[in-house]
Design a protein around this motif. Structure first.
Motif, PDB file in Angstrom:
ATOM      1  N   SER A  42      57.841 -11.825  -6.826  1.00 19.03           N
ATOM      2  CA  SER A  42      58.413 -12.347  -6.464  1.00 19.03           C
ATOM      3  C   SER A  42      59.114 -13.152  -6.778  1.00 19.03           C
ATOM      4  CB  SER A  42      57.851 -13.894  -5.770  1.00 19.03           C
ATOM      5  OG  SER A  42      58.844 -14.682  -4.829  1.00 19.03           O
ATOM      6  N   VAL A  43      60.884 -13.061  -6.262  1.00 21.19           N
ATOM      7  CA  VAL A  43      61.988 -13.687  -6.659  1.00 21.19           C
ATOM      8  C   VAL A  43      62.910 -13.972  -5.952  1.00 21.19           C
ATOM      9  CG1 VAL A  43      64.452 -11.968  -7.399  1.00 21.19           C
ATOM     10  CG2 VAL A  43      62.417 -10.722  -7.503  1.00 21.19           C
ATOM     11  N   GLY A  44      63.476 -15.488  -7.006  1.00 24.85           N
ATOM     12  CA  GLY A  44      63.734 -16.834  -6.649  1.00 24.85           C
ATOM     13  C   GLY A  44      64.790 -16.580  -6.284  1.00 24.85           C
ATOM     14  N   THR A  45      65.118 -17.647  -5.806  1.00 25.09           N
ATOM     15  CA  THR A  45      67.134 -17.915  -5.435  1.00 25.09           C
ATOM     16  C   THR A  45      67.796 -19.155  -6.373  1.00 25.09           C
ATOM     17  OG1 THR A  45      66.921 -17.414  -2.817  1.00 25.09           O
ATOM     18  CG2 THR A  45      68.828 -18.772  -3.652  1.00 25.09           C
ATOM     19  N   CYS A  46      68.422 -18.759  -7.269  1.00 22.26           N
ATOM     20  CA  CYS A  46      69.171 -19.538  -7.548  1.00 22.26           C
ATOM     21  C   CYS A  46      70.301 -19.856  -6.802  1.00 22.26           C
ATOM     22  CB  CYS A  46      69.714 -18.650  -8.831  1.00 22.26           C
ATOM     23  SG  CYS A  46      70.531 -20.031  -9.924  1.00 22.26           S
ATOM     24  N   GLN A  47      70.016 -21.709  -6.945  1.00 20.93           N
ATOM     25  CA  GLN A  47      71.048 -22.438  -5.901  1.00 20.93           C
ATOM     26  C   GLN A  47      72.558 -23.015  -7.004  1.00 20.93           C
ATOM     27  OE1 GLN A  47      69.594 -26.386  -4.870  1.00 20.93           O
ATOM     28  NE2 GLN A  47      68.658 -26.707  -6.998  1.00 20.93           N
ATOM     29  N   THR A  48      72.584 -22.589  -8.188  1.00 20.11           N
ATOM     30  CA  THR A  48      73.566 -22.987  -8.145  1.00 20.11           C
ATOM     31  C   THR A  48      74.595 -21.096  -8.688  1.00 20.11           C
ATOM     32  OG1 THR A  48      72.675 -22.139 -10.604  1.00 20.11           O
ATOM     33  CG2 THR A  48      73.171 -24.780 -10.342  1.00 20.11           C
ATOM     34  N   ALA A  49      73.678 -20.141  -8.398  1.00 24.26           N
ATOM     35  CA  ALA A  49      74.510 -19.246  -8.346  1.00 24.26           C
ATOM     36  C   ALA A  49      75.476 -18.769  -7.040  1.00 24.26           C
ATOM     37  CB  ALA A  49      73.420 -17.877  -8.159  1.00 24.26           C
ATOM     38  N   GLN A  50      76.394 -17.634  -7.837  1.00 27.00           N
ATOM     39  CA  GLN A  50      77.163 -17.470  -6.051  1.00 27.00           C
ATOM     40  C   GLN A  50      77.601 -15.932  -6.005  1.00 27.00           C
ATOM     41  OE1 GLN A  50      81.511 -18.419  -7.588  1.00 27.00           O
ATOM     42  NE2 GLN A  50      80.198 -20.214  -8.186  1.00 27.00           N
ATOM     43  N   LEU A  51      77.695 -15.418  -5.168  1.00 28.39           N
ATOM     44  CA  LEU A  51      77.865 -13.920  -5.081  1.00 28.39           C
ATOM     45  C   LEU A  51      78.013 -12.627  -5.648  1.00 28.39           C
ATOM     46  CD1 LEU A  51      77.217 -11.750  -2.548  1.00 28.39           C
ATOM     47  CD2 LEU A  51      79.729 -12.039  -2.620  1.00 28.39           C
ATOM     48  N   ARG A  52      78.446 -12.943  -7.089  1.00 24.46           N
ATOM     49  CA  ARG A  52      78.940 -12.256  -8.201  1.00 24.46           C
ATOM     50  C   ARG A  52      77.268 -12.444  -9.050  1.00 24.46           C
ATOM     51  NH1 ARG A  52      82.032 -16.524  -9.687  1.00 24.46           N
ATOM     52  NH2 ARG A  52      82.017 -17.302 -11.453  1.00 24.46           N
ATOM     53  N   HIS A  53      76.477 -13.844  -8.589  1.00 26.81           N
ATOM     54  CA  HIS A  53      75.593 -13.335  -9.821  1.00 26.81           C
ATOM     55  C   HIS A  53      74.532 -13.001  -8.779  1.00 26.81           C
ATOM     56  CE1 HIS A  53      78.212 -17.288 -10.560  1.00 26.81           C
ATOM     57  NE2 HIS A  53      77.880 -16.892 -11.820  1.00 26.81           N
ATOM     58  N   PHE A  54      74.655 -13.189  -7.358  1.00 31.83           N
ATOM     59  CA  PHE A  54      72.849 -12.869  -6.636  1.00 31.83           C
ATOM     60  C   PHE A  54      73.515 -11.418  -7.122  1.00 31.83           C
ATOM     61  CE2 PHE A  54      73.436 -15.931  -4.657  1.00 31.83           C
ATOM     62  CZ  PHE A  54      72.388 -16.865  -4.595  1.00 31.83           C
ATOM     63  N   LEU A  55      74.227 -10.792  -7.045  1.00 27.00           N
ATOM     64  CA  LEU A  55      75.228  -8.981  -7.106  1.00 27.00           C
ATOM     65  C   LEU A  55      73.957  -8.591  -8.962  1.00 27.00           C
ATOM     66  CD1 LEU A  55      78.170  -8.541  -5.349  1.00 27.00           C
ATOM     67  CD2 LEU A  55      75.317  -7.941  -4.279  1.00 27.00           C
ATOM     68  N   GLN A  56      74.750  -9.415  -9.543  1.00 25.19           N
ATOM     69  CA  GLN A  56      74.268  -8.885 -10.835  1.00 25.19           C
ATOM     70  C   GLN A  56      73.100  -8.829 -11.520  1.00 25.19           C
ATOM     71  OE1 GLN A  56      76.018 -12.149 -13.395  1.00 25.19           O
ATOM     72  NE2 GLN A  56      78.201 -10.914 -13.287  1.00 25.19           N
ATOM     73  N   MET A  57      72.126 -10.491 -10.834  1.00 22.50           N
ATOM     74  CA  MET A  57      70.036 -10.248 -10.771  1.00 22.50           C
ATOM     75  C   MET A  57      70.188  -9.265  -9.842  1.00 22.50           C
ATOM     76  SD  MET A  57      67.892 -11.605 -11.755  1.00 22.50           S
ATOM     77  CE  MET A  57      66.009 -12.197 -11.561  1.00 22.50           C
TER      78      MET A  57
END
Length: 285
Positions: A144-159
């Motif tokens: 299971s992978v979380g959703t970081c509420q302080t992230a933006q699109l570029r951060h989600f793509l990096q993860m």
């Protein structure tokens, strides 16, 4: 060398685990098509024979770090604090994917991406993971992978890129499951759905959001993830669930805007409390 062998957007709302008679009553005599849709998704999973399912969970909200749940095993009973009368004492028992989780943290450290592996087996799991595994799990390992509420699109793509690299370094055969709705604007507490079939798309809270969902579904069918990612601000305005993190992280693992995996819609597009929901399988070449 590990590989990603399949991917899907899947719905998870609590109504899906209510007794069938309740679902049929709410459906004005017919069950939600998302139930049979799970069978269609599972048939696709069976074709590619994974040993691991990676769940991008839009309710596991984290702050300041991306997190993965890396214990070896998860077992317990879940009651939703949001909707306890829909989900109460819901039993779960599944394997984790500790080796893959450790690789995720290792790759993240190398790339200076803020991500950590949580190995505590008492970590509370959320229903976007539990409901989907209830219908789609057949003994595979689950990460299971979380959703970081302080992230933006570029951060989600990096993860997502981190997860993709971790999979390549592993020996796992992985299906990615982005667990969440499309547009996710709830209707007001005193709203009366215009269609007697609760699941009917006419009951999605905002006609503009529903129209956007239809456009996104068409783009997914064409494999035009570059266009969808470019239009991400529109998805955020339509309140795509979890800031769209489930889709964005999955796309990061699949190559971002260069991904051309075509989507096959495996359920009807349906409403749930004003939100847009569908199961879509992406063919990985």
């Amino acid at each position: 060398m590990g590989e990603i062998v399949g991917a899907a957007i899947v719905s998870h709302h609590p109504g899906l685990v209510q007794p069938k008679e309740i679902r049929v009553r709410r459906g004005n005599g017919r069950d939600t098509d998302l139930i049979e849709g799970f069978d269609r998704v599972r048939a696709k999973i069976d074709e590619v024979k994974p040993d691991t399912l990676v769940l991008f969970d839009t309710h596991w909200i984290t702050t300041g770090l991306h997190l993965v749940a890396g214990a070896a095993h998860y077992k317990g009973s879940y009651t939703s604090s949001e909707l306890p009368f829909s989900m109460s004492r819901f039993a779960y028992d599944h394997r984790g994917a500790p080796e893959l989780a450790a690789l995720v943290e290792q790759v993240a450290q190398e790339r200076k991406v803020g991500a950590r592996n949580v190995t505590d087996e008492t970590l509370p799991l959320q229903y976007p993971t539990l409901n989907v595994i209830h219908y789609l799990g057949r003994g595979e390992k689950v990460l299971s992978v979380g959703t970081c509420q302080t992230a933006q699109l570029r951060h989600f793509l990096q993860m997502g890129e981190v997860i993709g690299e971790a999979i390549r370094r592993s020996d796992a055969r992985v299906v990615l499951l982005a667990s969440g709705a499309m547009s996710h604007k709830f209707y007001d507490l005193d709203h009366v759905p215009p269609n007697p079939r609760v699941w009917h798309p006419d009951n999605v809270s905002d006609p503009e959001n529903r129209a956007l969902d239809m456009e996104v579904l068409d783009l997914w069918k064409e494999g035009r993830h570059d266009i969808v990612l470019h239009r991400f601000p529109e998805l955020e305005r339509a309140k795509y669930e979890g800031h769209g993190a489930h889709y964005a992280q999955m796309m990061g693992a699949l190559g971002g805007g260069s991904c051309r995996a075509r989507g096959i819609q495996l359920s009807e597009y349906e409403n749930a409390a004003g939100t847009g929901n569908a199961h879509v399988w992406f063919e990985i070449q």
